[in-house]
Design a protein around this motif. Structure first.
Motif, PDB file in Angstrom:
ATOM      1  N   LEU A   1       0.823  -1.211   0.000  1.00 36.66           N
ATOM      2  CA  LEU A   1       0.000   0.000   0.000  1.00 36.66           C
ATOM      3  C   LEU A   1       0.858   1.261   0.000  1.00 36.66           C
ATOM      4  N   ASP A   2       0.289   2.342  -0.475  1.00 35.96           N
ATOM      5  CA  ASP A   2       0.925   3.653  -0.425  1.00 35.96           C
ATOM      6  C   ASP A   2       0.729   4.183   0.995  1.00 35.96           C
ATOM      7  N   MET A   3       1.798   4.192   1.793  1.00 35.77           N
ATOM      8  CA  MET A   3       1.689   4.563   3.207  1.00 35.77           C
ATOM      9  C   MET A   3       1.216   5.997   3.390  1.00 35.77           C
ATOM     10  N   ALA A   4       1.705   6.925   2.577  1.00 37.56           N
ATOM     11  CA  ALA A   4       1.288   8.323   2.712  1.00 37.56           C
ATOM     12  C   ALA A   4      -0.207   8.455   2.470  1.00 37.56           C
ATOM     13  N   GLU A   5      -0.703   7.765   1.467  1.00 38.24           N
ATOM     14  CA  GLU A   5      -2.129   7.812   1.153  1.00 38.24           C
ATOM     15  C   GLU A   5      -2.950   7.197   2.286  1.00 38.24           C
ATOM     16  N   LEU A   6      -2.458   6.105   2.834  1.00 36.91           N
ATOM     17  CA  LEU A   6      -3.161   5.431   3.927  1.00 36.91           C
ATOM     18  C   LEU A   6      -3.188   6.307   5.180  1.00 36.91           C
TER      19      LEU A   6
ATOM     20  N   GLY B   1       5.204  -2.515   8.435  1.00 33.78           N
ATOM     21  CA  GLY B   1       4.835  -3.342   7.284  1.00 33.78           C
ATOM     22  C   GLY B   1       4.059  -4.566   7.698  1.00 33.78           C
ATOM     23  N   ASP B   2       4.491  -5.708   7.197  1.00 30.11           N
ATOM     24  CA  ASP B   2       3.735  -6.939   7.410  1.00 30.11           C
ATOM     25  C   ASP B   2       3.995  -7.599   8.757  1.00 30.11           C
ATOM     26  N   GLU B   3       5.078  -7.219   9.425  1.00 31.70           N
ATOM     27  CA  GLU B   3       5.383  -7.819  10.724  1.00 31.70           C
ATOM     28  C   GLU B   3       5.768  -6.744  11.724  1.00 31.70           C
ATOM     29  N   VAL B   4       5.086  -6.730  12.859  1.00 28.39           N
ATOM     30  CA  VAL B   4       5.395  -5.788  13.922  1.00 28.39           C
ATOM     31  C   VAL B   4       6.405  -6.451  14.846  1.00 28.39           C
TER      32      VAL B   4
END
Length: 108
Positions: free
Chosen positions: A6-11, A57-60
């Motif tokens: 995903l586009d993090m800034a957009e999210l 991202g996918d893993e915290v």
């Protein structure tokens, strides 16, 4: 699809827009500046937490606490900086309250 795709800034922008009506609910023109700043600080806290988790991202991982501190400090600062443009002497809100015909002018 993964979070990292995903586009993090957009999210982050979308989350921020969604939070504003909740955090600033009940604010009226009589709401004192300190209360607006408290809400801006809270907005920064929440946005910083979101951003820290999304940044992972996918893993915290275990570094999340450091990231939360980093991101919340940054977000709080930016939100309060934005509020300072509107509150206080010479701020847009002060100009609006004291001179309705200058409502659209930007403070110098």
């Amino acid at each position: 699809m993964k979070i990292a795709d995903l586009d993090m800034a957009e999210l982050i922008d979308a989350v921020g827009v969604a939070l504003v009506p909740v955090i600033f609910k009940g604010v009226e023109k009589e709401t004192p500046a300190y209360a607006l700043r408290e809400r801006a600080r809270l907005n920064g806290e929440i946005m910083g937490r979101f951003a820290a988790v999304l940044y992972c991202g996918d893993e915290v991982g275990t570094d999340i606490l450091e990231l939360i501190d980093l991101f919340t400090a940054h977000m709080r600062g930016k939100h309060l900086q934005s509020m300072d443009r509107f509150l206080g002497p010479g701020g847009a809100l002060s100009v609006l309250r004291h001179s309705p015909d200058q409502a659209l002018r930007t403070p110098k």
